[in-house]
Design a protein around this motif. Sequence first.
Motif, PDB file in Angstrom:
ATOM      1  N   PHE A 363       0.820  -1.212   0.000  1.00 41.54           N
ATOM      2  CA  PHE A 363       0.000   0.000   0.000  1.00 41.54           C
ATOM      3  C   PHE A 363       0.853   1.261   0.000  1.00 41.54           C
ATOM      4  O   PHE A 363       0.565   2.221  -0.707  1.00 41.54           O
ATOM      5  CB  PHE A 363      -0.925  -0.005   1.220  1.00 41.54           C
ATOM      6  N   THR A 364       1.900   1.267   0.784  1.00 42.33           N
ATOM      7  CA  THR A 364       2.674   2.502   0.954  1.00 42.33           C
ATOM      8  C   THR A 364       3.899   2.588   0.060  1.00 42.33           C
ATOM      9  O   THR A 364       4.337   3.684  -0.282  1.00 42.33           O
ATOM     10  CB  THR A 364       3.147   2.635   2.411  1.00 42.33           C
ATOM     11  N   SER A 366       4.496   1.062  -3.039  1.00 46.37           N
ATOM     12  CA  SER A 366       4.372   0.882  -4.471  1.00 46.37           C
ATOM     13  C   SER A 366       4.683   2.180  -5.209  1.00 46.37           C
ATOM     14  O   SER A 366       4.395   3.283  -4.736  1.00 46.37           O
ATOM     15  CB  SER A 366       2.944   0.434  -4.814  1.00 46.37           C
ATOM     16  N   THR A 369      -0.279   3.865  -7.827  1.00 52.56           N
ATOM     17  CA  THR A 369      -1.333   4.170  -6.873  1.00 52.56           C
ATOM     18  C   THR A 369      -1.756   2.904  -6.129  1.00 52.56           C
ATOM     19  O   THR A 369      -1.529   1.785  -6.594  1.00 52.56           O
ATOM     20  CB  THR A 369      -2.563   4.749  -7.591  1.00 52.56           C
ATOM     21  N   ALA A 370      -2.408   3.093  -4.983  1.00 58.64           N
ATOM     22  CA  ALA A 370      -2.932   1.968  -4.218  1.00 58.64           C
ATOM     23  C   ALA A 370      -4.269   2.367  -3.614  1.00 58.64           C
ATOM     24  O   ALA A 370      -4.479   3.531  -3.238  1.00 58.64           O
ATOM     25  CB  ALA A 370      -1.956   1.550  -3.120  1.00 58.64           C
ATOM     26  N   HIS A 371      -5.174   1.404  -3.542  1.00 56.37           N
ATOM     27  CA  HIS A 371      -6.523   1.614  -3.012  1.00 56.37           C
ATOM     28  C   HIS A 371      -6.798   0.531  -1.976  1.00 56.37           C
ATOM     29  O   HIS A 371      -6.512  -0.641  -2.230  1.00 56.37           O
ATOM     30  CB  HIS A 371      -7.577   1.512  -4.118  1.00 56.37           C
ATOM     31  N   VAL A 387       2.995   4.286   6.585  1.00 59.28           N
ATOM     32  CA  VAL A 387       2.451   5.537   6.039  1.00 59.28           C
ATOM     33  C   VAL A 387       3.328   6.713   6.451  1.00 59.28           C
ATOM     34  O   VAL A 387       3.639   7.603   5.644  1.00 59.28           O
ATOM     35  CB  VAL A 387       0.996   5.747   6.501  1.00 59.28           C
ATOM     36  N   MET A 390       6.366   7.164   4.313  1.00 60.29           N
ATOM     37  CA  MET A 390       6.195   7.401   2.885  1.00 60.29           C
ATOM     38  C   MET A 390       6.903   8.679   2.452  1.00 60.29           C
ATOM     39  O   MET A 390       6.818   9.703   3.125  1.00 60.29           O
ATOM     40  CB  MET A 390       4.701   7.518   2.527  1.00 60.29           C
ATOM     41  N   ARG A 397      -2.689   7.687  -2.740  1.00 56.26           N
ATOM     42  CA  ARG A 397      -3.239   6.524  -2.060  1.00 56.26           C
ATOM     43  C   ARG A 397      -4.701   6.833  -1.714  1.00 56.26           C
ATOM     44  O   ARG A 397      -5.045   7.972  -1.404  1.00 56.26           O
ATOM     45  CB  ARG A 397      -2.463   6.214  -0.772  1.00 56.26           C
ATOM     46  N   SER A 412      -3.595  11.490   7.023  1.00 57.30           N
ATOM     47  CA  SER A 412      -4.152  12.035   5.787  1.00 57.30           C
ATOM     48  C   SER A 412      -3.920  13.540   5.654  1.00 57.30           C
ATOM     49  O   SER A 412      -4.493  14.191   4.794  1.00 57.30           O
ATOM     50  CB  SER A 412      -5.650  11.748   5.711  1.00 57.30           C
ATOM     51  N   ILE A 417      -2.916  10.923   0.802  1.00 59.25           N
ATOM     52  CA  ILE A 417      -3.889   9.860   1.002  1.00 59.25           C
ATOM     53  C   ILE A 417      -5.275  10.486   0.963  1.00 59.25           C
ATOM     54  O   ILE A 417      -5.616  11.342   1.790  1.00 59.25           O
ATOM     55  CB  ILE A 417      -3.672   9.130   2.335  1.00 59.25           C
ATOM     56  N   ILE A 455      -3.231  -2.692  -5.796  1.00 58.03           N
ATOM     57  CA  ILE A 455      -1.905  -2.102  -5.969  1.00 58.03           C
ATOM     58  C   ILE A 455      -1.658  -1.916  -7.465  1.00 58.03           C
ATOM     59  O   ILE A 455      -1.650  -2.877  -8.225  1.00 58.03           O
ATOM     60  CB  ILE A 455      -0.816  -3.001  -5.359  1.00 58.03           C
TER      61      ILE A 455
END
Length: 558
Positions: A363-364, A366, A369-371, A387, A390, A397, A412, A417, A455
């Motif tokens: 998630f962090t 890559s 983008t990641a969802h 996170v 990052m 994200r 956030s 994010i 991812i």
Amino acid sequence: MRKRIEQGGVVVQAVTGNHAVFFGFDLAAEARTGCLGFALHREDHTEGEAYWIPGFKTFRSVVPQPSATTIYTTDKHPIQGMWWGDYSAKPAHDYTYKIIPVYGTPASPVLDDARSVTLDVSTSDPATGKHGIYFNRGVAASQAYATKFGAAPPALPPAKQAEAMTWLSRGLHEALCGFITTAASPQLVVRAAAYEFTEPTVLAAFAQAHAAGADVKIIYHDKPNDPQSALNDQAISDAQLDPGMLIARHHPTIAHNKFIVRATRAGDGTLSGEQVWTGSTNMSQGGIFGHSNVGHAVRDPDVARAYLGYWAELSGDPTAKPLKTWVSANSTFNGAAEATAGIHTLFSPRLDLQPLDWYATGFTGSTATAHITLPFGMDAKHFEPAVAAMAAGGPLRFVMLNTQDDHQDTWSRDQAIQVAVGAEGGPDVLSRWARETLTGFNGHVDYLHTKILLIGALGETPTIISGSANFSEASTTSNDENMLVIAGDRDVADVYFTEYMRIFQHFYARWWAAKLGTAGTDSHSFLTEDDSWQARYWTTSPSSRERDLYAHQVGGNG
């Protein structure tokens, strides 16, 4: 299916799933001046329909008091955004979309046909192929539901209630029951593992398969002195299921699986798995018709074989340590292997937390983008430190939550994010909306129950993770859980991405409207009367980055 066309200074990128077509737009500098938005026309070749797609917002100067039940088409009241989703598409349909930039004035819009873009796309069919992916509606608190039904299902008369339940299921309920009962005969073997095992028609489907001669066995959560166990026991009693079909699972913290294996039996008694149904959907009214969920059928003997072996181990009701040892030995984890193209399975409980750390890194860390969906908030020991580490300026994200996270403002804060939180809209926060309400089926998790991580979903080699396990320590080392890791399959990614964006956009608007509360105005309920709506898409804001992502960074176009 992915398709991108650039013409006359207009870029349109389409990503097509089962029930949705997601569009990214862009405008060259010469096309921006005076552009009031985009008109969209859809022709459905499968059903022989053609019409201007409706929007929701209007120009205040033209329609100052819009009605929630009136359709306002985009040729008169255009879409003012650089991405948009048609979430009324149907599976296995052929469509032609025409996207036309709109100029002129709100009172006299002019459609610039010379700059229009036309795309032919086809939605996928979950009933065919290796993967059948079924998302329920998951957004009972919506304008569509409020205007169509007006009240929660229990308050509706029987015929209308049945119609509402079909609308809420969106094919999930039918697919689940069909997976159990299709071609049921003495040659069929059905093996299931369930946490919430209470929905009467699903229990009846198992009984129907059993009555047709199928060998049906169901492991169900039955931990002593547990509220869910009591509900399961009552539903089983009400359904009068044959006790020979049932295996009570007493020992885990939570027997949280929701999977079904279809198999056949050879003459020597050995079983051969053929298909698996898995995902986040509990076999309960709330799971199927309430909060957001996905059911995922995998028509692959190798995957079915892995689930069948796991089921066999669970069927002995093992205690924690022996099961963890078996899972860790038979469902081995290797991050590099999981990322290779194919379908991989991960089962729990395990002896270590390697998969959870891998999810957090995916998630962090890559470069794409990641969802992710996090029904119970972001894990504080694995995800939040990742996170915090990052690098600034990385890919966007996206996070969906059922309720606000305790540390949400911290992780956030820089908008790298993007967050959507489950919420209802209504006349108190968005002035002309019809009153929205939930089904009332979910007492614990109202809005969001999916457990998915995407991812690089829009890239050439996406990785999709989906199953029963929350991204938490408990789901990794304590509970009975299962996850699919699907790498390199863009068709699967397109379905998950379009459905993720459907739900994200729904909750994002309502969450921010709810935060405004009575202090807000109704200005966001109307279209901007000139081309100033575009400004945020050409700044350093996340909106500008999303415009670039959806219009220019999608890989694998056909």
